[in-house]
Design a protein around this motif. Structure first.
Motif, mmCIF file in Angstrom:
data_model
loop_
_atom_site.group_PDB
_atom_site.id
_atom_site.type_symbol
_atom_site.label_atom_id
_atom_site.label_comp_id
_atom_site.label_asym_id
_atom_site.label_seq_id
_atom_site.Cartn_x
_atom_site.Cartn_y
_atom_site.Cartn_z
ATOM 1 N N ILE A 1 -15.682 -23.449 0.240
ATOM 2 C CA ILE A 1 -15.868 -24.230 1.380
ATOM 3 C C ILE A 1 -17.183 -25.122 1.358
ATOM 4 C CG2 ILE A 1 -15.930 -24.198 3.991
ATOM 5 C CD1 ILE A 1 -13.753 -21.951 3.576
ATOM 6 N N ILE A 2 -18.436 -24.426 1.207
ATOM 7 C CA ILE A 2 -19.387 -24.946 1.136
ATOM 8 C C ILE A 2 -19.742 -26.108 0.080
ATOM 9 C CG2 ILE A 2 -21.736 -24.564 0.738
ATOM 10 C CD1 ILE A 2 -21.635 -21.876 1.814
ATOM 11 N N ILE A 3 -18.983 -26.050 -1.011
ATOM 12 C CA ILE A 3 -19.061 -27.034 -2.032
ATOM 13 C C ILE A 3 -18.307 -28.215 -1.422
ATOM 14 C CG2 ILE A 3 -18.301 -27.516 -4.304
ATOM 15 C CD1 ILE A 3 -18.976 -24.949 -5.179
ATOM 16 N N ASN A 4 -16.961 -27.769 -0.889
ATOM 17 C CA ASN A 4 -15.946 -28.858 -0.411
ATOM 18 C C ASN A 4 -16.776 -29.893 0.756
ATOM 19 O OD1 ASN A 4 -14.164 -27.835 -2.223
ATOM 20 N ND2 ASN A 4 -12.496 -28.534 -0.928
ATOM 21 N N ILE A 5 -17.514 -29.087 1.701
ATOM 22 C CA ILE A 5 -18.085 -29.742 2.868
ATOM 23 C C ILE A 5 -19.205 -30.553 2.434
ATOM 24 C CG2 ILE A 5 -19.722 -28.260 3.614
ATOM 25 C CD1 ILE A 5 -16.786 -29.641 5.577
ATOM 26 N N LEU A 6 -19.849 -30.487 1.339
ATOM 27 C CA LEU A 6 -21.120 -30.990 1.137
ATOM 28 C C LEU A 6 -20.523 -32.572 0.748
ATOM 29 C CD1 LEU A 6 -22.994 -28.874 -1.628
ATOM 30 C CD2 LEU A 6 -23.546 -29.647 0.743
ATOM 31 N N PRO A 7 -19.777 -33.344 0.235
ATOM 32 C CA PRO A 7 -19.387 -34.657 0.157
ATOM 33 C C PRO A 7 -19.148 -34.996 1.512
ATOM 34 C CG PRO A 7 -18.492 -33.422 -1.684
ATOM 35 C CD PRO A 7 -18.665 -32.491 -0.828
ATOM 36 N N ILE B 1 -20.411 -36.380 -7.764
ATOM 37 C CA ILE B 1 -20.201 -35.008 -7.262
ATOM 38 C C ILE B 1 -18.658 -34.588 -7.238
ATOM 39 C CG2 ILE B 1 -19.997 -33.558 -5.066
ATOM 40 C CD1 ILE B 1 -22.426 -35.080 -4.003
ATOM 41 N N TYR B 2 -17.902 -35.533 -7.297
ATOM 42 C CA TYR B 2 -16.345 -35.380 -7.542
ATOM 43 C C TYR B 2 -16.109 -35.058 -8.889
ATOM 44 C CZ TYR B 2 -11.611 -36.380 -8.843
ATOM 45 O OH TYR B 2 -10.532 -36.292 -9.324
ATOM 46 N N PHE B 3 -16.671 -35.936 -10.019
ATOM 47 C CA PHE B 3 -16.469 -35.366 -11.268
ATOM 48 C C PHE B 3 -17.258 -34.338 -11.849
ATOM 49 C CE2 PHE B 3 -15.450 -39.985 -11.400
ATOM 50 C CZ PHE B 3 -14.275 -40.031 -12.115
ATOM 51 N N LEU C 1 -12.348 -32.635 2.549
ATOM 52 C CA LEU C 1 -12.082 -32.411 3.604
ATOM 53 C C LEU C 1 -10.762 -31.364 3.903
ATOM 54 C CD1 LEU C 1 -13.073 -32.131 6.838
ATOM 55 C CD2 LEU C 1 -11.823 -34.393 7.138
ATOM 56 N N PHE C 2 -9.809 -32.190 3.434
ATOM 57 C CA PHE C 2 -8.211 -31.570 3.504
ATOM 58 C C PHE C 2 -8.284 -30.186 3.075
ATOM 59 C CE2 PHE C 2 -3.831 -31.210 2.010
ATOM 60 C CZ PHE C 2 -3.282 -31.173 3.084
ATOM 61 N N ASP C 3 -8.872 -30.084 1.881
ATOM 62 C CA ASP C 3 -9.020 -28.866 1.090
ATOM 63 C C ASP C 3 -9.653 -27.807 2.163
ATOM 64 O OD1 ASP C 3 -7.400 -29.244 -1.134
ATOM 65 O OD2 ASP C 3 -8.877 -29.048 -2.556
#
Length: 218
Positions: free
Chosen positions: A9-15, A56-58, A138-140
């Motif tokens: 969740i933390i990694i996902n929220i960073l972008p 970051i995505y890649f 965000l959706f994830d």
């Protein structure tokens, strides 16, 4: 479940936080009015968001489940695109919104490199990182928070996406943006990836720009 996946969740929220931070940073600058008047604010923000978010995505997300390319179904693509265009153009009519003449262009803009660069970025670059952030990260995160309830994650994603576009203050415009976001979420779910929503977003922005140009110059 949330505690177990807190690091994801933390990694996902960073972008998401990065995008919001870059977008709203100009409001803290004392010379922000000059940037906007010169037409530089939007292209600079678009470039910064793209060069920070895409790597970051890649690095973190490309190979994650439902965050890669996915697959493209041409029939579904055109159905989704038709629904988006319906929302874009029939939505304002149904909701009784008047024509926004303030956004009409003049022919002199076609020779303005800053304007043309902005159009290019809005059509081809912005959809890439917006889909990564909203329909991807965000959706994830919201799926995790809502324990897999897709409809709740979709609604929350779409509300966030709508209010992120601060240039729109009419609640009816925000409802239309939310509806478009919901279609893009559906494209992400059905295609099991981000390529279809990215292409839909690019197509939508391209159609909007072409229509705006036709209306402005005729």
């Amino acid at each position: 479940m949330i505690k177990k996946n807190i690091h994801l969740i933390i990694i996902n929220i960073l972008p998401v936080l990065l995008m919001f931070g870059i977008t709203f940073y100009p409001y803290l600058l004392p010379n922000r009015n000059q940037l906007y008047q010169a037409g530089l604010a939007i292209p600079v923000l678009c470039v910064l968001e793209f060069i920070f978010i895409t790597p970051i995505y890649f690095y973190f997300f490309k190979n994650r489940k439902n965050m890669g390319v996915g697959f493209i179904n041409s029939k579904l693509f055109f159905i989704f695109l038709a629904v988006i265009i319906f929302c874009q153009y029939a939505g304002p009519v149904i909701m009784g919104m008047g024509e926004n003449k303030e956004l009409m262009w003049n022919r002199e803009l076609l020779t303005d490199p800053i304007f043309l660069s902005t159009i290019f970025l809005m059509v081809f670059i912005v959809p890439i990182y917006e889909e990564i952030v909203f329909r991807g990260c965000l959706f994830d995160v919201l799926l995790q928070c809502f324990r897999g309830r897709i409809y709740l994650a979709s609604i929350a994603t779409s509300i966030t996406f709508a209010f992120f576009h601060t240039q729109f203050t009419d609640i009816r415009a925000l409802i239309i943006l939310g509806a478009i976001s919901s279609v893009l979420v559906c494209a992400r779910i059905f295609s099991k990836g981000l390529l279809m929503p990215i292409l839909l977003h690019i197509s939508m922005n391209g159609i909007v720009m072409v229509v705006k140009m036709i209306i402005s110059f005729n």
